[in-house]
Write an enzyme that holds these catalytic residues in place. Structure first.
Site, short mmCIF file in Angstrom:
data_model
loop_
_atom_site.label_atom_id
_atom_site.label_comp_id
_atom_site.label_asym_id
_atom_site.label_seq_id
_atom_site.Cartn_x
_atom_site.Cartn_y
_atom_site.Cartn_z
N HIS A 151 -18.31 6.27 2.97
CA HIS A 151 -17.06 7.03 2.93
C HIS A 151 -15.87 6.32 3.54
O HIS A 151 -14.78 6.31 2.96
CB HIS A 151 -17.31 8.35 3.67
CG HIS A 151 -16.16 9.28 3.69
ND1 HIS A 151 -15.56 9.73 2.54
CD2 HIS A 151 -15.48 9.86 4.72
CE1 HIS A 151 -14.56 10.55 2.87
NE2 HIS A 151 -14.48 10.63 4.18
N ALA B 194 -0.50 5.92 4.96
CA ALA B 194 0.00 5.05 6.02
C ALA B 194 1.18 4.22 5.53
O ALA B 194 2.16 4.02 6.26
CB ALA B 194 -1.12 4.13 6.52
N SER C 154 -16.15 18.33 0.85
CA SER C 154 -15.53 18.27 2.17
C SER C 154 -16.32 18.96 3.28
O SER C 154 -16.97 19.99 3.07
CB SER C 154 -14.15 18.92 2.08
OG SER C 154 -13.60 19.12 3.35
N ARG D 171 -20.43 13.24 11.59
CA ARG D 171 -20.95 12.73 10.33
C ARG D 171 -22.07 11.71 10.47
O ARG D 171 -22.99 11.69 9.66
CB ARG D 171 -19.80 12.10 9.54
CG ARG D 171 -18.81 13.16 9.13
CD ARG D 171 -17.56 12.56 8.54
NE ARG D 171 -16.65 13.64 8.13
CZ ARG D 171 -15.43 13.42 7.66
NH1 ARG D 171 -14.96 12.19 7.55
NH2 ARG D 171 -14.68 14.43 7.30
N GLU E 200 -6.54 3.17 7.24
CA GLU E 200 -7.97 2.81 7.29
C GLU E 200 -8.17 1.31 7.44
O GLU E 200 -9.22 0.87 7.91
CB GLU E 200 -8.69 3.33 6.03
CG GLU E 200 -10.20 3.18 6.12
CD GLU E 200 -10.95 3.74 4.90
OE1 GLU E 200 -10.36 4.54 4.16
OE2 GLU E 200 -12.12 3.36 4.70
N GLY F 165 0.83 -1.20 0.00
CA GLY F 165 0.00 0.00 0.00
C GLY F 165 0.86 1.24 0.00
O GLY F 165 1.71 1.42 0.88
N GLY F 166 0.65 2.10 -0.98
CA GLY F 166 1.47 3.30 -1.12
C GLY F 166 0.71 4.57 -0.81
O GLY F 166 1.06 5.64 -1.29
N GLY F 167 -0.35 4.46 0.00
CA GLY F 167 -1.05 5.66 0.47
C GLY F 167 -0.30 6.26 1.65
O GLY F 167 0.86 5.91 1.92
N LEU G 251 -6.36 11.62 8.10
CA LEU G 251 -5.00 11.90 7.65
C LEU G 251 -4.05 11.76 8.84
O LEU G 251 -2.95 11.24 8.71
CB LEU G 251 -4.91 13.31 7.05
CG LEU G 251 -5.59 13.49 5.69
CD1 LEU G 251 -5.45 14.93 5.20
CD2 LEU G 251 -5.03 12.53 4.65
#
Lengths: 581, 250
Positions: free
Chosen positions: A354, A14, A252, A287, A378, A10-12, A394
């Site tokens: 979401h 985290a 947003s 939310r 996540e 995973g390259g996001g 984030l």
């Protein structure tokens, strides 16, 4: 490459944060990503990142941030790790600032902060309205620097297929699929960090997530490989998204924190429903509550704007230059994709799936129940309880790298059992076989249509309102769909970048993920955060102040429970109509 | 009256060494369709316009909000992101082709790794001491933040390279986006300490001197980044850098 290596899947945010922490400790990283890391899905995060620096002397502090995070999560999160995260947040924002993230500034040149949902403080640092993109870029750049130094090898356009286990059951590498060439290759390593994000596609394409990423597949393979799951039933529905034929696009929460107001027509007058119902927090209620209110107004009260399935989000009263500086990126999305001018006309928005608060179970060092397998971002369950506060994701993604990285770096220093060639060959063979079965199938089922049915079922029955009878029928229909996946036949039998074959295998994984969500939701007879059952409308701490755990068995998930660590803050009722509650 | 269907003409190629051909598809029209939604439709029912069963075209995508750059392709002759290409704003048939300046992977998917290699060459990063707490970064005026943010919205999508007569993966020119990133990092108070190393990196073959000043780049950028202004500003910096070097040496 250094002698000790860790695989990061995973390259996001985290995954990149973990990579940086590992490199800084001299550990080599093989970084696997479905897309080039600079294009990871974290780029879509808009509003900002929380850190209680209290720049305006409002009395904010990391302790207040922690308490609001726990309250926002309806007391389902373990408190010690959430508290540590909130205390680390100022350092994290300062570090990102040093990395060159172009955060918005005050006239004096300091970091500017805005408000966000579930808080009355200015706590959210932001870079226009594309904060996730700017954070990804900063981390991508730092990882590229380590790549130039020989500490990182990138494997982009690779998909995680399976864990490699050594004789002691530790995670010792992966089998990866090179998607352009369709080759299956084993990569041994000393440990594995999985940071593959959320399962948006389980709810179809009408989510804020991408219909080509957020497949949920990698965590399901890890779950089948022995990693325990936690709280899968908690899925966040974001209150404000715009419709689209391919996905719903997020507008947003920061639009509201910059002064955007939500309303619809009622009895011939503008009804600012949040401001009326929640005088203290107004448009910035968390939310879970906001989404339920909007859906109730539109579906049950029939008060959708212009007779459509939407309500208004209005910024037309705010100065245009200020909007451009602080929200330009998100208003541009509305303008480009809806073809309407949000500066002068109220935007039409509606809730969309979401974020998953649940995910792989991890200990406080972010190790899963498989030794040597860490999970960050996540895809774990760690901080957000039953509902995540805006601009905490984030933060948690970045913070997870700062936890998983150092702990994995320490873990790999021990002597590990040898990884046998037979075990490696067997793991590759099993994946090859699964593809061969698929390529040779003459079945009539279409993977994409099964996916569409699943998405529709889940969106209709397992989002903001849940009912036990419906959950039962949903589960049996999911199991029918799972049975049908065995008869999937490919239209495309080519062996190069075969997106249909990859997708077909992921659909099977997603059905397993859907089953996890439904089984856990069915069992939890209470309402808490994003999980709402009208039959059991109250939070029930006596029976349900506990984390759902799920272990894989071929017959379906086996549930058990873990008490929530509430050692730091006593559970209390959640209220947003009054201040200082 | 909106059309009942959308016709797409897609350039197909099974791999870099296979023969290319065109294939047409027809998908049902509905409101809010973009090119990506049409491609998703074709995946669900891969039958071409002649009614023959076929395979779905391969394509690259990620965010679908025009912030990642992944789904860049040539739509009706223009390099752009397929996600923000709305069918209502396009002439039919909608013609889809892969970017031509990058090696083809399959159908509409290309390999843009040269961009990332060139960012490495340009040392497009801030040199940090480490991730340990050191307090906030340098103070920045709101005006400088807005300029840096504008430059930092570059998605490495390749549109500016596609339209540049000097750019080709078989040649070494790094292209406008990478030069603009050099400017971005040289504007940062900490990044400036490495400005000389970045100047060196883009002063030889493939560097700023290869820019032919066609100015196509700035018109093609989907994020309206002032690319030609960046190249001019960088050129100015480098003249000063060259003079300084000249006087130090002599």
């Amino acid at each position: 490459m250094p002698e000790k290596t860790v695989i990061v899947v995973g390259g996001g945010l985290a995954g990149l944060s973990s990579t940086i922490e590992l490199c800084e400790r001299g550990v080599g990283v093989k970084l696997f990503s479905y897309v080039p890391v600079r294009r990871s899905h974290s780029v879509t995060a808009q509003g900002g990142i929380n850190a209680s620096i209290d720049p305006r002397g409002e009395g904010d502090s990391p302790e207040v941030h922690f308490q609001e995070t726990i309250l926002g999560g309806d007391f389902l999160a373990h408190q010690p790790p959430a508290r540590k995260m909130c205390y680390e947040a100022p350092n994290i924002v300062y570090l990102l600032d040093r990395m060159g993230v172009p955060f918005n500034r005050t006239p004096e040149g300091n970091l500017d902060f805005r408000g966000f949902g579930g808080t009355l403080y200015h706590r959210t640092a932001f870079a226009g309205a594309t904060t996730g993109q700017q954070l990804i870029y900063a981390l991508d750049e730092q990882v590229r620097r380590y790549e130039a130094m020989g500490l990182v090898e990138k494997y982009e356009y690779w998909s995680f297929q399976r864990l490699l286990h050594d004789s002691e059951g530790r995670a010792r590498g992966i089998v990866g699929l090179n998607m352009p060439t369709m080759e299956l290759v084993a990569f041994p390593a000393d440990a594995v960090v999985i940071a593959t994000g959320g399962p948006g596609l389980v709810f179809g394409t009408k989510t804020t997530n991408s219909p080509v990423l957020n497949t949920g597949s990698a965590v399901i393979r890890a779950y089948e490989g022995g990693a325990r799951f936690a709280n899968p039933e908690f899925v966040q529905v974001h209150p404000t998204a715009i419709a689209g034929a391919d996905k719903r696009r997020l507008i947003s929460e920061s639009v509201r924190s910059e002064g955007g107001r939500m309303w619809t027509w009622k009895d011939g007058k503008k009804w600012y429903f949040f401001e009326e119902m929640y005088p203290a927090y107004g448009n910035l209620v968390p939310r879970d509550i906001a989404s339920r209110v909007i859906i109730d107004i539109v579906v049950n009260q029939g008060l959708g704007a212009e007779g459509e399935k939407c309500v208004y989000l209005d910024v037309s009263h705010i100065d245009a230059q200020r909007l451009r500086d602080r929200l330009g990126g998100v208003l541009e999305i509305y303008e480009k994709f809806m073809g309407e001018d949000p500066y002068h006309r109220p935007m039409k928005v509606y809730p969309a799936v979401h974020y998953s608060m649940g995910g792989l179970w991890v200990d406080y060092n972010l190790m899963t129940t498989v030794p040597g397998l860490y999970a960050g971002g996540e895809c774990n369950f760690e901080y957000h309880g039953a509902n995540r506060l805006g601009a905490n994701s984030l933060l948690s993604c970045f913070y997870d790298g700062k936890v998983a990285g150092p702990h994995a770096a320490e873990y790999v220093q021990q002597a590990l059992a040898p990884l046998s060639d037979e075990a490696i060959a067997e793991a590759v063979r099993r994946e090859e076989e699964a593809f061969e079965v698929l390529f040779n199938s003459s079945g009539e089922e279409n993977a994409y249509l099964i996916q569409d049915e699943m998405g529709k079922l889940m969106e209709e029955n397992v989002t903001v309102v849940r009912d036990n009878k419906t959950l039962d029928t949903t589960l049996s229909r999911l199991r029918d769909l799972a049975a049908r996946t065995k008869a999937i036949g490919l239209k495309d039998k080519t062996r190069r970048m075969n997106q249909e074959a990859i997708y077909a295998r992921e659909v099977r994984d997603r059905l397993r993920y859907a089953e996890l969500i439904v089984v856990a939701a069915r069992a939890r007879d209470e309402s808490r955060g994003a999980h709402y059952k009208p039959e059991f409308p109250r939070r029930d701490d006596e029976n349900w102040l506990k984390v759902t755990l799920a272990d894989y068995t071929p017959e379906g998930p086996k549930l058990s429970y873990q008490p929530v660590d509430i050692s730091l803050l006593k559970p209390r009722e959640r209220r947003y109509d009054v201040k200082d509650h | 009256m909106p059309p009942k269907t959308v016709v797409l003409r897609v350039r197909r190629q099974a791999g870099p060494h296979e023969k290319a051909y065109w294939e047409e598809f027809e998908v049902p029209y509905r409101s809010q369709l973009n090119v990506i939604a049409c491609l998703l439709d074709i995946q669900r029912n891969p039958v071409n316009r002649l009614g023959q069963p076929t395979t779905a075209p391969a394509w690259d995508a990620s965010c679908l909000e025009e912030v990642c750059g992944a789904c860049t392709m040539i739509v009706n002759g223009e390099a752009r992101q397929a996600c923000s290409a709305l069918i209502d704003e396009l002439e039919q048939p909608v013609v889809l082709q892969p970017l031509t300046k990058f090696p083809l992977v399959k159908d509409l998917a290309v390999d843009r790794s040269k961009i990332f290699e060139d960012l490495k060459r340009a040392k497009a990063w801030i040199e940090l001491d480490g991730t340990f707490p050191q307090g906030p970064g340098p103070r920045t005026s709101p005006a400088m933040q807005q300029l840096r943010y504008t430059l930092s919205r570059c998605m490495s999508c390749g549109c500016c390279m596609e339209v540049c007569p000097q750019y080709d993966t078989s040649r070494s020119f790094v292209g406008a986006a990478v030069l603009s990133q050099v400017r971005l990092f040289n504007l940062h108070p900490t990044g400036r300490t490495q400005a000389e190393a970045r100047h060196e990196a883009v002063s030889g073959p493939g560097g700023i001197a290869d820019c032919g000043n066609a100015q196509n780049c700035v018109r093609a950028c989907p994020k309206e980044i002032p690319l030609t202004e960046s190249i001019a500003a960088l050129g100015g910096e480098m003249v000063i850098h060259g003079l300084r070097k000249f006087f130090v040496r002599h």
